[in-house]
Each structure stands twice: as C-alpha cells, then as structure tokens.
Design a protein around this motif. Structure first.
Motif, PDB file in Angstrom:
ATOM      1  N   ARG A   3      40.004  21.137  53.294  1.00 23.66           N
ATOM      2  CA  ARG A   3      41.366  21.565  52.972  1.00 23.66           C
ATOM      3  C   ARG A   3      41.822  21.065  51.611  1.00 23.66           C
ATOM      4  O   ARG A   3      42.559  21.748  50.888  1.00 23.66           O
ATOM      5  CB  ARG A   3      42.305  21.053  54.069  1.00 23.66           C
ATOM      6  CG  ARG A   3      43.745  21.498  53.895  1.00 23.66           C
ATOM      7  CD  ARG A   3      43.906  22.970  54.163  1.00 23.66           C
ATOM      8  NE  ARG A   3      45.194  23.455  53.693  1.00 23.66           N
ATOM      9  CZ  ARG A   3      45.599  24.706  53.774  1.00 23.66           C
ATOM     10  NH1 ARG A   3      44.806  25.610  54.319  1.00 23.66           N
ATOM     11  NH2 ARG A   3      46.780  25.067  53.327  1.00 23.66           N
ATOM     12  N   ASP A   4      41.399  19.863  51.227  1.00 25.12           N
ATOM     13  CA  ASP A   4      41.810  19.301  49.942  1.00 25.12           C
ATOM     14  C   ASP A   4      41.339  20.164  48.781  1.00 25.12           C
ATOM     15  O   ASP A   4      42.064  20.342  47.793  1.00 25.12           O
ATOM     16  CB  ASP A   4      41.267  17.884  49.789  1.00 25.12           C
ATOM     17  CG  ASP A   4      41.964  16.897  50.712  1.00 25.12           C
ATOM     18  OD1 ASP A   4      43.063  17.225  51.220  1.00 25.12           O
ATOM     19  OD2 ASP A   4      41.405  15.803  50.928  1.00 25.12           O
ATOM     20  N   THR A   7      43.490  23.287  48.586  1.00 29.62           N
ATOM     21  CA  THR A   7      44.804  22.945  48.026  1.00 29.62           C
ATOM     22  C   THR A   7      44.727  22.690  46.536  1.00 29.62           C
ATOM     23  O   THR A   7      45.590  23.120  45.764  1.00 29.62           O
ATOM     24  CB  THR A   7      45.371  21.704  48.750  1.00 29.62           C
ATOM     25  OG1 THR A   7      45.471  21.984  50.145  1.00 29.62           O
ATOM     26  CG2 THR A   7      46.738  21.344  48.208  1.00 29.62           C
ATOM     27  N   ASP A  11      46.723  24.974  43.908  1.00 30.08           N
ATOM     28  CA  ASP A  11      47.748  24.363  43.050  1.00 30.08           C
ATOM     29  C   ASP A  11      47.462  24.628  41.576  1.00 30.08           C
ATOM     30  O   ASP A  11      48.389  24.905  40.790  1.00 30.08           O
ATOM     31  CB  ASP A  11      47.819  22.856  43.302  1.00 30.08           C
ATOM     32  CG  ASP A  11      48.420  22.512  44.657  1.00 30.08           C
ATOM     33  OD1 ASP A  11      49.008  23.417  45.290  1.00 30.08           O
ATOM     34  OD2 ASP A  11      48.287  21.343  45.097  1.00 30.08           O
TER      35      ASP A  11
END
Length: 480
Positions: A3-4, A7, A11
């Motif tokens: 997930r990081d 993200t 971003d």
C-alpha cells in the motif's frame, strides 16, 4: 504491491497534476492531425527530457514519433501515448451546445490530448520511484502519432521498436472507470481510384467512360459480398471523389475509401483480396482503370488477462475518481444533449454491469461513473479497431479506461471535445496515470507476475506469427 508504494506514486502524480493539466490543455488547443503533431509531440518530448529521459525523435520514419527512456536493465516497461486530433471536430470547451471555434477545423474528438499526457505522467512518476528507491529496470515512453487513421504504432512495431519490451501499458479516455478486456478487429484501409474518360453526357456519352459509374458498381458489388463473408467481419466505405458536380459531364475520375475489418489480420487480408476483385470487375465493366492504394492498417488486439487483472487490482487500491458536485453538474448538462437510447447504448458498449465500490448497477442516472467497473476476468468482442493491437502481438499489453466523459458520450463527437478541458477530465487523466504507474511498478517488482503475463502471451501466440499488414515498400519509403 504494498500500500505504501501505491500511495507514494499516487501522491507524486497528484503533485504533478497542475503542470500536466496545462500541458494537456495546450495539446487540446493545438488539435493537430495525424503525422502533423509537431507542437504536441515536441512539448511531450521536451517534458521527458526535463525529467531525465533520453529522447530519440523521428523514429520509424515518422517525424512526430519519438521514444523517451529512463533507467537501465530489465524489466523494460513500455508506456504508450497518443496526441493526434480529428478533422472537422472543432468545438468550444466547457459548454453543452455544439459551437465550433472555427467551422470545419480540427478538434480532440477522442481525447488524445488527455491520453498522451496521462501516459507521460505515469512514465515520469514510475521513473522517479525507481530512482528514489534504487530499483532496477527501464521505463520507456512511446510517443505514438497518427492513431486516428494513421496506425503509427503499426509502423513502430514493424521497425522493431518493441522487440526488447517486456510489457506495454496504456489507457484511453471513456465514459467509465476500469479495465475492460476486448479483442478488437483487425482493419485494413484502401483507396480505390478509378480513371475513365470525360465526355459530354448528352451528345457524346458513348465516348465517355465513367469513373463514377465504376465506384457505384463497386459499392453495389461489395454490398452483395457482405452476404458471403464471415459474420464478425465489417466492410464500410466513403466516396471521397465524385469527379465533379456537373451532371452533364461523364466523370473521368472518382475515388472511394474502404475499411475492411475481421477478427484476425489473415482474415482481413483474404477479405481485402475479394474486395479488390470487385473493384477490378467494376473497372472492367465500365472500361475504366483502377488503382488500389494501401493506406493504413491495424492488427486485432490480443488481450492479456494476467496484466488486466493486475491493473484492475491496482485500480481497486486507488479507489474511485474524486469527482465533486461541479463535475457532476457539467457532466449532467452534457448528458442532457443525449437521448435515453444513446445513454443506454453507451453502457452496453462499454459493458458496465457491476461496480466494485457501490455494488450498484450503472444506469446513467449519475452522469459520471463514480465507481469502478467490475472486471470479469474474460475478454469481450468489440467491433472497433486500434493500432495498440499491433503492439499486443509482439509483447503482452494491457490498458485501462477512466471516466473523462459523461455517461452516454460517444467518441468522435463534439461532446468529447467540449469535455476535453474539464476539471473532471483532468482528474480522470490523473487517475489513469496512477493506474498505469502502479501497474508498471507491480510488474517491475514481481517477477512471477511478469512471467505469468509472458506465459499467457506465449500461449496465445503459439503457432500464430504476427502478420504486419504494411507492405515493405511503404515502410521503406517512409524511412528513406
């Protein structure tokens, strides 16, 4: 993929949005036709160079085709971008009425101003992530000109520019969000140019040989041929030259253009031979001459369920496009220009059946697709054609779609052009960039996923060689 990483890439792309929105809007303003996209391709190539890509211009003999590369080693992920407009599609942006900026001028009636820039954002964000995390691999952006009737990717494939690619990813503007697996039709385009003999149509008609008669007879003959060709094939035409507007002259020249489509390229080539025979027969009957001129072609698309599933999973992780009330209001004003049948037809065309987030049937009552189309894990027949098909025959290929248009919008209409600069379209373009970049990273960090995609592709192509429809002499002429 964790997930990081999703993200982080999302971003980074969100921060790029203002700058790349301006770039997309500039390309919308240029609205350059196939193989004339000098300003559009130039701006995209320069943006790659600003972000550390090594750019090669004028590839495959096309002035506006280019490649930008970042990184080194394997895997090598190709990201495809388009940027050509359509003739006769001039339309003011941001309004819900047909209002050409300049009558008969060009416009982005298929959203390629968004397509090229969205793919560019994905390539740059993926490259930055590799650099920041010291990851191996190569990102290559393909600036593909002339998708609209030019088949630029077909020329790039024939020139061997995809031979070392591991997988290819792209997207397209649409009225829905998600992955839809399709096996499009192969297509061939030919011009049939008839040459006859002019004469006075009343007192010397016997001396004339009508090229227009030949065109009409050819069209009649092909109409009869339609009954005797495979069911999934398509043949359609437009008369592009009638020989003049005077009825009292036997027309000495006339021209018709034909698109010949079939589920696979060998079928299309065989069907084209039959259409050629009809043309020669029409010339024989009218004692005229016919010149058969190949124009463009695209091969049928090979879907890759493995890649498409991975892209869908990343789109699930990203969530829906964050539309606001103003986006919905403008989309509703556009949707009000459609009939109920047009809206229903759009939903059927894109096969929007289930929704991942809302679990509600999409029926057009919400003017923008605010969820994510469910992915069935199987392919569907679609009667359109794309030069992405040629790429899919030489490397595993997948694409997604994001909701740049109101539900009910059909490509190649003024409504597409009007929505091409809307905030909703910019959000959907940015969302597509995130989907492509995260899928690219999934492929770069998961050898098993890459191997599975390649294995599926190998199974599909086993015993089936890629048949490039472009005659060698045409390719040689472009590169000379």
């Amino acid at each position: 993929m964790n997930r990081d990483a999703v993200t982080s890439i999302a971003d980074a792309i969100e921060k790029m949005k203002p700058e790349f929105t301006r770039l997309s809007d500039s390309i919308w303003d240029f609205a350059e036709l196939k193989f004339e996209e000098k300003q559009s391709s130039g701006m995209l190539a320069e943006k790659l160079e600003e972000n550390g890509f090594a750019v090669t211009r004028g590839v495959a003999g096309m002035d506006t085709a280019f490649i930008g590369e970042f990184g080194s080693g394997k895997p090598l992920i190709a990201i495809l971008g388009e940027f050509d407009a359509l003739a006769g599609m001039s339309q003011a942006a941001g309004i819900a009425e047909h209002k050409p900026i300049s009558s008969g001028s060009t416009g982005h009636g298929c959203g390629h101003n968004l397509l090229g820039v969205g793919s560019l954002m994905a390539a740059i964000a993926l490259a930055k992530h590799l650099k920041d995390n010291n990851l191996p691999g190569t990102v290559r952006y393909y600036g593909c000109p002339g998708e609209e009737g030019g088949s630029g990717k077909t020329f790039m494939v024939r020139a061997g520019l995809f031979d070392d690619v591991d997988t290819a990813l792209t997207w397209h503007p649409a009225p829905f969000n998600g992955v839809r697996s399709t096996n499009n039709l192969a297509v061939l385009e030919y011009y049939y140019r008839f040459k006859g003999l002019a004469a006075h149509a009343s007192n010397a008609a016997h001396l004339g040989r009508s090229a227009l008669d030949a065109v009409e007879l050819m069209n009649v003959g092909v109409n009869f041929l339609r009954e005797h060709m495979p069911q999934d094939c398509r043949v359609h035409y437009a008369i592009t030259e009638t020989g003049g507007r005077a009825a009292n002259v036997v027309q000495a020249q006339a021209e018709v253009v034909y698109l010949i489509r079939a589920p696979e390229m060998p079928q299309a080539l065989e069907l084209a031979k039959r259409v050629d025979k009809v043309a020669r027969g029409a010339a024989m009957m009218t004692e005229t001459e016919v010149e058969i001129v190949f124009d463009t072609a695209s091969t049928n698309l090979l879907p890759n369920i493995t890649l498409e599933t991975a892209m869908h999973e990343n789109m699930v992780a990203l969530g829906p496009v964050a539309f606001d009330e103003a986006d919905l209001a403008f989309a509703k004003s556009i949707q009000d220009t459609f009939t109920d049948e047009a809206i229903k037809s759009s939903i059927r065309l894109y096969q929007i059946k289930g929704d991942v987030f809302s679990n509600a049937k999409v029926d057009g009552s919400t003017p923008l697709h605010v969820g994510l189309r469910d992915f069935e894990g199987q392919s569907h027949f679609r009667a359109g054609s794309t030069d992405v098909g040629d790429v899919s025959w030489v490397t595993p290929t997948a694409q997604c779609w994001t909701p740049t248009w109101a539900i009910g919008t059909n490509p190649h209409t003024w409504q597409v052009v009007s929505q091409g600069k809307s905030p909703a379209a910019h959000k959907a373009m940015t969302h597509a960039a995130k989907a492509i970049a995260t899928t690219g990273l999934s492929l770069m960090t998961s050898p098993d996923l890459l191997a599975a995609a390649k294995a599926e592709w190998a199974e599909q192509t086993d015993g089936k060689a890629y048949v490039c429809p472009i005659p060698p002499e045409i390719m040689a002429g472009m590169q000379s």
